[in-house]
Design an enzyme around this catalytic site. Structure first.
Site, PDB file in Angstrom:
ATOM      1  N   LYS A 110       9.501   3.360   6.680  1.00 48.72           N
ATOM      2  CA  LYS A 110       9.104   3.742   5.323  1.00 48.72           C
ATOM      3  C   LYS A 110      10.224   3.416   4.319  1.00 48.72           C
ATOM      4  CE  LYS A 110       7.517   5.714   1.744  1.00 48.72           C
ATOM      5  NZ  LYS A 110       6.268   5.759   1.076  1.00 48.72           N
ATOM      6  N   CYS A 150       9.339   7.431  -5.991  1.00 44.08           N
ATOM      7  CA  CYS A 150       9.694   6.968  -4.640  1.00 44.08           C
ATOM      8  C   CYS A 150      10.862   6.002  -4.587  1.00 44.08           C
ATOM      9  CB  CYS A 150       8.471   6.340  -3.988  1.00 44.08           C
ATOM     10  SG  CYS A 150       7.141   7.523  -3.806  1.00 44.08           S
TER      11      CYS A 150
HETATM   12  C1  UDX Z   1       6.124   2.625  -4.238  1.00 44.35           C
HETATM   13  C2  UDX Z   1       5.715   1.662  -3.121  1.00 44.35           C
HETATM   14  O1  UDX Z   1       5.180   0.466  -3.696  1.00 44.35           O
HETATM   15  C3  UDX Z   1       4.693   2.330  -2.208  1.00 44.35           C
HETATM   16  O2  UDX Z   1       4.356   1.471  -1.141  1.00 44.35           O
HETATM   17  C4  UDX Z   1       5.292   3.619  -1.669  1.00 44.35           C
HETATM   18  O3  UDX Z   1       4.395   4.300  -0.845  1.00 44.35           O
HETATM   19  C5  UDX Z   1       5.711   4.529  -2.817  1.00 44.35           C
HETATM   20  O4  UDX Z   1       6.616   3.815  -3.671  1.00 44.35           O
HETATM   21  P1  UDX Z   1       5.009   3.423  -6.526  1.00 44.35           P
HETATM   22  O5  UDX Z   1       6.116   4.411  -6.669  1.00 44.35           O
HETATM   23  O6  UDX Z   1       3.607   3.866  -6.812  1.00 44.35           O
HETATM   24  O7  UDX Z   1       4.967   2.856  -5.037  1.00 44.35           O
HETATM   25  O8  UDX Z   1       5.381   2.214  -7.490  1.00 44.35           O
HETATM   26  P2  UDX Z   1       5.445   0.623  -7.380  1.00 44.35           P
HETATM   27  O9  UDX Z   1       4.125   0.026  -7.637  1.00 44.35           O
HETATM   28  O10 UDX Z   1       6.141   0.211  -6.131  1.00 44.35           O
HETATM   29  O11 UDX Z   1       6.404   0.306  -8.637  1.00 44.35           O
HETATM   30  C6  UDX Z   1       7.727   0.837  -8.674  1.00 44.35           C
HETATM   31  C7  UDX Z   1       8.460   0.408  -9.910  1.00 44.35           C
HETATM   32  O12 UDX Z   1       8.854  -0.951  -9.824  1.00 44.35           O
HETATM   33  C8  UDX Z   1       7.720   0.576 -11.233  1.00 44.35           C
HETATM   34  O13 UDX Z   1       8.580   1.150 -12.182  1.00 44.35           O
HETATM   35  C9  UDX Z   1       7.368  -0.855 -11.620  1.00 44.35           C
HETATM   36  O14 UDX Z   1       7.231  -1.029 -13.001  1.00 44.35           O
HETATM   37  C10 UDX Z   1       8.566  -1.613 -11.060  1.00 44.35           C
HETATM   38  N1  UDX Z   1       8.282  -3.022 -10.757  1.00 44.35           N
HETATM   39  C11 UDX Z   1       7.324  -3.350  -9.847  1.00 44.35           C
HETATM   40  C12 UDX Z   1       9.018  -4.027 -11.398  1.00 44.35           C
HETATM   41  O15 UDX Z   1       9.896  -3.753 -12.219  1.00 44.35           O
HETATM   42  N2  UDX Z   1       8.755  -5.328 -11.085  1.00 44.35           N
HETATM   43  C13 UDX Z   1       7.818  -5.690 -10.177  1.00 44.35           C
HETATM   44  O16 UDX Z   1       7.649  -6.895  -9.946  1.00 44.35           O
HETATM   45  C14 UDX Z   1       7.076  -4.656  -9.540  1.00 44.35           C
END
Ligand code: UDX
Length: 428
Positions: free
Chosen positions: A206, A262
């Site tokens: 994880k 997360c």
């Molecule tokens: C994440 C993981 O993706 C998921 O698998 C896990 O179970 C929980 O943590 P989440 O917290 O919902 O999910 O967000 P995620 O979609 O991963 O985005 C995280 C952050 O990264 C956001 O702030 C988003 O804006 C940023 N991000 C994402 C970027 O800056 N660039 C990208 O290309 C993708």
């Protein structure tokens, strides 16, 4: 199956609802009475695509209910899913207080209890499954009366229901292969790749998943800085390298950096676990450093453009840490706003769903109203209504004409055609 889910946060609430949709009888427990009442009346407490209708349907079928009575429901159910929060304790280490509280309840159940499977879904540091199991054994619980399985959750906020219905993998950390069968049944025999492994490996999987995603983001953010210095275009670089199947197109969007509940805390927790064993996690340190300084790139850009930021009227579109969620925990937008407030700017913000706002700013209820009289508009979250904004209308309402695309999500030429000045980092 009779299932008790402890914790009605994103993971617990969505998992409980989806498991009842699979035909199980599910009771979700939370200590917050208000939350439990709302959920029992069919009102979803989070902004999550498709969750509310599924929740209402399952409540009607009486296969799902919410309760604060942890004692009764833990005793009655054969499967207990632990989905409580595991926040950071402030030093990066994971605070297991809520996990400990659940174990205390399980310890207090009578010794003649029927066999129970305890499934740890919360993200926990390597070794937590062993810790939970040992505590129960030490409390006098017979080793043949329970098992503890690690089954980490990989769902994303905003698409949590979809992710639960279409998992790319299901990881099961246990001690007996029969446990894999039980988890397969629990998930309604969903077609997916199942991994049966040790609890420690499941726990590390994880963290490795979130650490890799964060690494991809910080990598492209560093490339963005190089593009800015040499006048290259990071969006083209990302699209081109993403065509290589070894790299892949996802998580290569440069911008304000990652946030949410997360990624930030999991990187810190993994860093802590590494240091605990004498490992120097240089890469994880670098990932965090890059992420934290992303906000400075945008404040510097604005200062270069405007000189002082004192008394400037700045509108920020986006407070949630990413689009399609109301979650603002550890949102990069908040970090940006804090930085601008420190510089003396007057901030007005707008977000279609955000549940929280930073202190000392104005919050507008209308996307266009929010830009009235502004010197600058910053796009801090890549929500669709921002990407598809009516830029001529924006231009007519603003006092100034600067648009900062801090998520590299806008079509620069459309913005410029409206008579606005488009600014971004690493997009030339
Ligand atoms: C994440 C993981 O993706 C998921 O698998 C896990 O179970 C929980 O943590 P989440 O917290 O919902 O999910 O967000 P995620 O979609 O991963 O985005 C995280 C952050 O990264 C956001 O702030 C988003 O804006 C940023 N991000 C994402 C970027 O800056 N660039 C990208 O290309 C993708």
């Amino acid at each position: 199956m009779n299932i008790c889910v402890v914790g009605c946060g994103y993971v617990g609430l969505t998992t409980g609802t989806v498991l009842s949709h699979f035909g199980h009888k599910v009771t979700c427990i939370d200590i917050d009475e208000g939350k439990v009442d709302s959920l029992n009346s069919g009102k979803c407490i989070i902004h999550e695509d498709g969750l509310e209708p599924m929740l209402q349907k399952q409540l009607e079928c009486e296969t799902l209910k919410f309760s604060t009575d942890i004692h009764t429901h833990m005793r009655k159910n054969e499967i207990i899913i632990i989905a409580v929060g595991t926040p950071s304790n402030g030093t990066g280490q994971t605070d297991l207080t809520y996990i400990d509280q659940v174990i205390e309840y399980i310890e207090s159940l009578k010794a003649d209890q029927h066999f129970q499977t305890i499934v740890i879904k919360s993200t926990v540091p390597p070794g937590t499954n062993d810790y939970v199991r040992n505590r129960l054994l030490q409390s006098g619980r017979d080793k043949d009366s329970f098992s503890v399985i690690s089954n980490p959750e990989f769902l994303r906020e905003g698409t949590a229901v979809y992710d639960l219905l279409h998992p790319d993998k299901i990881v099961v950390g246990g001690r007996d292969p029969l446990e894999l069968e039980l988890i397969r049944k629990m998930y309604g025999y969903l077609p997916s790749k199942y991994f049966f492994t040790s609890p420690i490996t499941a726990e590390i999987t994880k963290y490795a998943s979130n650490a890799f995603l964060a690494t991809k983001i910080s990598f492209i953010n560093e490339i963005q800085r190089i593009c800015e210095a040499y006048k290259g275009d990071v969006s083209v670089v990302a699209e081109a390298i993403g065509c290589d199947p070894r790299i892949g197109p996802d998580f290569l969007k440069a911008g304000l950096g990652y946030g949410g509940y997360c990624l930030p805390k999991d990187i810190q927790s993994l860093t802590h676990s590494a240091i605990d064993k004498g490992i120097v996690p240089s890469l994880l340190h670098a990932v965090e450093r890059v992420n934290h300084s992303q906000v400075d790139l945008y404040i510097d850009l604005l200062e270069k453009e405007m000189g002082t930021l004192k008394d400037r009227d700045i509108t920020v579109w986006g407070l949630a840490f990413k689009p399609n969620t109301d979650d603002t925990r550890d949102s990069p937008s908040f970090r940006l706003i804090d930085g601008l407030v420190d510089k003396g700017s007057e901030i007005t913000a707008y977000d279609p769903a955000a549940s929280g706002t930073p202190k000392a700013i104005n919050v507008s209820k209308d996307q266009y109203e929010s830009v009235k009289g502004s010197d600058v508009l910053i796009i801090a979250t890549d929500w669709k209504p921002f990407i598809e904004a009516d830029w001529k209308r924006v231009k007519a309402l603003m006092k100034g004409s600067i648009i900062i695309d801090a998520r590299n999500c806008l079509n620069a030429s459309i913005v410029r055609q409206a008579g606005l000045k488009y600014l971004a980092v690493g997009r030339h």
